[in-house]
Write a protein that holds these residues in place. Structure first.
Motif, PDB file in Angstrom:
ATOM      1  N   ALA A  84       0.828  -1.211   0.000  1.00 50.06           N
ATOM      2  CA  ALA A  84       0.000   0.000   0.000  1.00 50.06           C
ATOM      3  C   ALA A  84       0.859   1.257   0.000  1.00 50.06           C
ATOM      4  O   ALA A  84       0.598   2.201  -0.763  1.00 50.06           O
ATOM      5  CB  ALA A  84      -0.937  -0.013   1.207  1.00 50.06           C
ATOM      6  N   VAL A  85       1.892   1.287   0.840  1.00 49.28           N
ATOM      7  CA  VAL A  85       2.757   2.473   0.902  1.00 49.28           C
ATOM      8  C   VAL A  85       3.507   2.654  -0.409  1.00 49.28           C
ATOM      9  O   VAL A  85       3.573   3.771  -0.964  1.00 49.28           O
ATOM     10  CB  VAL A  85       3.745   2.350   2.080  1.00 49.28           C
ATOM     11  N   SER A  86       4.071   1.586  -0.954  1.00 48.66           N
ATOM     12  CA  SER A  86       4.817   1.677  -2.207  1.00 48.66           C
ATOM     13  C   SER A  86       3.909   2.107  -3.351  1.00 48.66           C
ATOM     14  O   SER A  86       4.287   2.965  -4.168  1.00 48.66           O
ATOM     15  CB  SER A  86       5.466   0.327  -2.533  1.00 48.66           C
ATOM     16  N   ALA A  87       2.704   1.529  -3.423  1.00 50.85           N
ATOM     17  CA  ALA A  87       1.780   1.872  -4.500  1.00 50.85           C
ATOM     18  C   ALA A  87       1.311   3.316  -4.392  1.00 50.85           C
ATOM     19  O   ALA A  87       1.182   4.016  -5.402  1.00 50.85           O
ATOM     20  CB  ALA A  87       0.590   0.919  -4.481  1.00 50.85           C
ATOM     21  N   ALA A  88       1.042   3.783  -3.168  1.00 48.48           N
ATOM     22  CA  ALA A  88       0.595   5.168  -2.990  1.00 48.48           C
ATOM     23  C   ALA A  88       1.684   6.158  -3.409  1.00 48.48           C
ATOM     24  O   ALA A  88       1.412   7.143  -4.123  1.00 48.48           O
ATOM     25  CB  ALA A  88       0.190   5.398  -1.539  1.00 48.48           C
ATOM     26  N   LEU A  89       2.920   5.928  -2.986  1.00 48.84           N
ATOM     27  CA  LEU A  89       4.014   6.818  -3.367  1.00 48.84           C
ATOM     28  C   LEU A  89       4.268   6.775  -4.868  1.00 48.84           C
ATOM     29  O   LEU A  89       4.512   7.821  -5.505  1.00 48.84           O
ATOM     30  CB  LEU A  89       5.286   6.441  -2.607  1.00 48.84           C
ATOM     31  N   ALA A  90       4.217   5.593  -5.456  1.00 52.59           N
ATOM     32  CA  ALA A  90       4.431   5.483  -6.900  1.00 52.59           C
ATOM     33  C   ALA A  90       3.323   6.183  -7.679  1.00 52.59           C
ATOM     34  O   ALA A  90       3.579   6.781  -8.733  1.00 52.59           O
ATOM     35  CB  ALA A  90       4.508   4.012  -7.303  1.00 52.59           C
ATOM     36  N   THR A 149      24.765   6.447   5.889  1.00 55.80           N
ATOM     37  CA  THR A 149      24.605   5.657   7.114  1.00 55.80           C
ATOM     38  C   THR A 149      24.547   6.554   8.337  1.00 55.80           C
ATOM     39  O   THR A 149      23.741   6.326   9.259  1.00 55.80           O
ATOM     40  CB  THR A 149      25.764   4.660   7.248  1.00 55.80           C
ATOM     41  N   ASP A 150      25.371   7.596   8.361  1.00 50.60           N
ATOM     42  CA  ASP A 150      25.349   8.531   9.489  1.00 50.60           C
ATOM     43  C   ASP A 150      24.054   9.331   9.537  1.00 50.60           C
ATOM     44  O   ASP A 150      23.684   9.863  10.593  1.00 50.60           O
ATOM     45  CB  ASP A 150      26.536   9.491   9.390  1.00 50.60           C
ATOM     46  N   LYS A 151      23.369   9.417   8.402  1.00 46.49           N
ATOM     47  CA  LYS A 151      22.108  10.155   8.342  1.00 46.49           C
ATOM     48  C   LYS A 151      20.900   9.266   8.597  1.00 46.49           C
ATOM     49  O   LYS A 151      19.759   9.719   8.460  1.00 46.49           O
ATOM     50  CB  LYS A 151      21.981  10.835   6.979  1.00 46.49           C
ATOM     51  N   GLY A 152      21.135   8.022   8.949  1.00 46.90           N
ATOM     52  CA  GLY A 152      20.041   7.122   9.306  1.00 46.90           C
ATOM     53  C   GLY A 152      19.524   6.240   8.198  1.00 46.90           C
ATOM     54  O   GLY A 152      18.522   5.530   8.381  1.00 46.90           O
ATOM     55  N   TRP A 153      20.201   6.235   7.044  1.00 44.88           N
ATOM     56  CA  TRP A 153      19.720   5.420   5.934  1.00 44.88           C
ATOM     57  C   TRP A 153      20.059   3.944   6.150  1.00 44.88           C
ATOM     58  O   TRP A 153      21.157   3.597   6.577  1.00 44.88           O
ATOM     59  CB  TRP A 153      20.338   5.903   4.628  1.00 44.88           C
ATOM     60  N   ASP A 154      19.104   3.075   5.852  1.00 44.51           N
ATOM     61  CA  ASP A 154      19.308   1.634   5.971  1.00 44.51           C
ATOM     62  C   ASP A 154      18.525   0.962   4.853  1.00 44.51           C
ATOM     63  O   ASP A 154      17.292   0.954   4.863  1.00 44.51           O
ATOM     64  CB  ASP A 154      18.847   1.123   7.330  1.00 44.51           C
ATOM     65  N   LEU A 155      19.260   0.422   3.887  1.00 45.29           N
ATOM     66  CA  LEU A 155      18.600  -0.247   2.756  1.00 45.29           C
ATOM     67  C   LEU A 155      17.853  -1.491   3.205  1.00 45.29           C
ATOM     68  O   LEU A 155      16.807  -1.827   2.647  1.00 45.29           O
ATOM     69  CB  LEU A 155      19.641  -0.607   1.689  1.00 45.29           C
ATOM     70  N   TYR A 156      18.374  -2.169   4.238  1.00 45.41           N
ATOM     71  CA  TYR A 156      17.818  -3.450   4.663  1.00 45.41           C
ATOM     72  C   TYR A 156      16.714  -3.254   5.703  1.00 45.41           C
ATOM     73  O   TYR A 156      16.730  -3.864   6.772  1.00 45.41           O
ATOM     74  CB  TYR A 156      18.943  -4.326   5.210  1.00 45.41           C
ATOM     75  N   SER A 157      15.768  -2.396   5.379  1.00 44.83           N
ATOM     76  CA  SER A 157      14.665  -2.079   6.280  1.00 44.83           C
ATOM     77  C   SER A 157      13.392  -1.910   5.454  1.00 44.83           C
ATOM     78  O   SER A 157      13.394  -2.050   4.228  1.00 44.83           O
ATOM     79  CB  SER A 157      14.961  -0.793   7.061  1.00 44.83           C
ATOM     80  N   PHE A 158      12.301  -1.614   6.157  1.00 45.03           N
ATOM     81  CA  PHE A 158      11.020  -1.432   5.483  1.00 45.03           C
ATOM     82  C   PHE A 158      11.104  -0.307   4.466  1.00 45.03           C
ATOM     83  O   PHE A 158      10.717  -0.470   3.296  1.00 45.03           O
ATOM     84  CB  PHE A 158       9.935  -1.140   6.526  1.00 45.03           C
ATOM     85  N   TRP A 159      11.614   0.874   4.874  1.00 46.03           N
ATOM     86  CA  TRP A 159      11.661   2.007   3.961  1.00 46.03           C
ATOM     87  C   TRP A 159      12.709   1.824   2.880  1.00 46.03           C
ATOM     88  O   TRP A 159      12.560   2.329   1.760  1.00 46.03           O
ATOM     89  CB  TRP A 159      11.899   3.296   4.743  1.00 46.03           C
ATOM     90  N   GLY A 160      13.766   1.083   3.177  1.00 43.41           N
ATOM     91  CA  GLY A 160      14.717   0.760   2.125  1.00 43.41           C
ATOM     92  C   GLY A 160      14.074  -0.091   1.047  1.00 43.41           C
ATOM     93  O   GLY A 160      14.304   0.113  -0.156  1.00 43.41           O
ATOM     94  N   LEU A 161      13.243  -1.035   1.465  1.00 39.27           N
ATOM     95  CA  LEU A 161      12.540  -1.871   0.494  1.00 39.27           C
ATOM     96  C   LEU A 161      11.509  -1.061  -0.291  1.00 39.27           C
ATOM     97  O   LEU A 161      11.279  -1.322  -1.480  1.00 39.27           O
ATOM     98  CB  LEU A 161      11.857  -3.028   1.226  1.00 39.27           C
ATOM     99  N   VAL A 162      10.900  -0.071   0.347  1.00 36.57           N
ATOM    100  CA  VAL A 162       9.967   0.807  -0.370  1.00 36.57           C
ATOM    101  C   VAL A 162      10.687   1.538  -1.495  1.00 36.57           C
ATOM    102  O   VAL A 162      10.176   1.634  -2.624  1.00 36.57           O
ATOM    103  CB  VAL A 162       9.321   1.807   0.610  1.00 36.57           C
ATOM    104  N   VAL A 163      11.883   2.055  -1.214  1.00 32.96           N
ATOM    105  CA  VAL A 163      12.653   2.760  -2.242  1.00 32.96           C
ATOM    106  C   VAL A 163      12.977   1.822  -3.402  1.00 32.96           C
ATOM    107  O   VAL A 163      12.888   2.199  -4.574  1.00 32.96           O
ATOM    108  CB  VAL A 163      13.939   3.343  -1.634  1.00 32.96           C
ATOM    109  N   VAL A 164      13.334   0.585  -3.093  1.00 35.03           N
ATOM    110  CA  VAL A 164      13.631  -0.387  -4.150  1.00 35.03           C
ATOM    111  C   VAL A 164      12.386  -0.671  -4.990  1.00 35.03           C
ATOM    112  O   VAL A 164      12.457  -0.722  -6.228  1.00 35.03           O
ATOM    113  CB  VAL A 164      14.176  -1.689  -3.541  1.00 35.03           C
ATOM    114  N   TYR A 165      11.253  -0.833  -4.357  1.00 35.00           N
ATOM    115  CA  TYR A 165      10.017  -1.107  -5.091  1.00 35.00           C
ATOM    116  C   TYR A 165       9.611   0.068  -5.977  1.00 35.00           C
ATOM    117  O   TYR A 165       9.040  -0.126  -7.060  1.00 35.00           O
ATOM    118  CB  TYR A 165       8.887  -1.434  -4.110  1.00 35.00           C
TER     119      TYR A 165
END
Length: 294
Positions: A84-90, A149-165
Motif C-alpha cells: 500500500a505504501v509503495s503503491a501510494a508513493l508510486a 549511514t550517518d544520516k540514518g539510511w538503511d537499505l535493509y529495512s522497510f523504507w529501504g525496500l519501499v525505495v527499491v520497489y
C-alpha cells in the motif's frame, strides 16, 4: 394484380453462421486447454492442499486458521502495508512524471521515457537487488560518498525496500496513466479557461475527477505487483522484514518448522484471495474510466 416477391431462403445463411460459430469454438480449445493445465491444475493443488491435513490426509480448516495467526498474520499485514505504501508513493510520483511526458514537445524524449519505463517496469528480482546493494547498501557507492549511514539510511529495512520497489512501480504507473492523460480533451481545458478557471482549478474540478478511476485502478495494479514480489525482497531483507511471500518460501523449504508445506499453501490461498479482491476493484474502475476517455 399484385406482384409477388421471390422468396429468399435464409436456411443456408443460418447454417453458415452456425458452422462459423462451431469453428470458432474449435479454435479456442487450445487456449482453454492451456489455461486449464497452466492455471487450473496449480489452483486446484493449492486449494486442495490448503484444506488437507498433512498427517492424516483429511480435509480441515486448521491450515487456514494457522495462516491467519502469529508470525503468518504479521507477515500478511506487513506485505499489505508495504504494498500500500509503495503503491501510494508510486501513484503520487508517477502522475506528474507522466504529465510531463505527455505535454513534452520533444517527441524523441517522450518515446525515450516511455521505452525506458517499459524496461524498468519489468526489471526486478535478484539483479535489481544487487544493483541497489552495490549503490545504496551499507558499503554502496552512494552510501559511502554521501555518508548516508550517518544520516540514518538503511537499505535493509522497510523504507529501504519501499525505495527499491519504487524503482519499478513508478515506471509502471507512468505506463498506466499515460493513455488516460492523453485522453483528456483539449476542449475541456479551453472551456475551463474561458470560464475563468485557473490551472489548479482545472485539475481539481475537471481533470482529476475524470482521472480518478484510472488513478485508483493504477494504485490497485501497483499494489498487486508489489504484493506478489518475492525475489527482490528475499535478496535484500531476507527475514528481517516480515512478508508473506518470504513466509511461504520458509514454510515450503522447512527453514523454520518442518511439515508446514500445507500451511504454505494456505498462505498462498490467502494471497490469491487478496489478489482477487484487488482485481474486483480494478476492473470496474477501468471500465468507468474508459467510458469517460473513449
Amino acid at each position: 394484380m399484385t406482384a409477388t416477391l421471390p422468396r429468399v431462403d435464409t436456411a443456408p445463411a443460418a447454417a453458415v453462421k452456425r458452422r462459423r460459430r462451431s469453428l470458432g469454438w474449435v479454435a479456442v480449445v487450445p487456449l482453454l486447454a492451456f489455461t486449464a493445465v497452466a492455471f487450473g491444475l496449480p489452483a486446484w493443488a493449492v486449494l486442495d492442499g490448503a484444506f488437507t491435513d498433512k498427517g492424516t490426509g483429511a480435509y480441515t480448516t486448521a491450515n487456514l486458521t494457522a495462516s491467519l495467526q502469529g508470525a503468518y498474520l504479521t507477515a500478511l499485514v506487513g506485505s499489505v502495508k508495504l504494498s500500500a505504501v509503495s503503491a501510494a508513493l508510486a501513484t503520487l510520483l508517477g502522475l506528474p512524471l507522466a504529465q510531463a511526458v505527455v505535454t513534452s514537445r520533444h517527441r524523441a524524449l517522450r518515446e525515450a521515457v516511455l521505452t525506458a519505463s517499459g524496461v524498468l517496469a519489468n526489471f526486478g528480482g535478484v539483479p535489481l537487488a544487487f544493483a541497489f546493494v552495490a549503490t545504496l547498501g551499507n558499503a554502496g557507492v552512494l552510501t559511502r560518498h554521501l555518508d548516508l549511514t550517518d544520516k540514518g539510511w538503511d537499505l535493509y529495512s522497510f523504507w529501504g525496500l519501499v525505495v527499491v520497489y519504487l524503482y519499478f512501480l513508478i515506471p509502471l504507473m507512468v505506463l498506466t496513466i499515460t493513455p488516460a492523460l492523453e485522453g483528456l480533451r483539449v476542449q475541456w481545458r479551453e472551456a475551463a479557461q474561458n470560464n475563468g478557471a485557473t490551472t489548479a482549478q482545472y485539475w481539481l474540478h475537471v481533470a482529476l475527477p475524470v482521472l480518478l478511476p484510472t488513478l485508483l485502478g493504477g494504485f490497485v495494479l501497483l499494489f498487486g505487483s508489489a504484493f506478489a514480489a518475492y525475489a527482490t525482497a528475499a535478496a535484500i531483507v531476507g527475514s528481517s522484514v516480515p512478508l508473506i511471500t518470504l513466509q511461504i518460501a520458509d514454510a515450503l523449504s522447512g527453514n523454520v518448522l518442518v511439515g508446514q508445506e500445507n500451511v504454505a499453501l494456505a498462505l498462498s490461498l490467502d494471497m490469491v484471495l487478496v489478489a482477487g479482491l484487488v482485481m474486483a476493484v480494478y476492473l470496474p474502475l477501468q471500465r468507468r474510466s474508459a467510458r469517460w476517455l473513449a
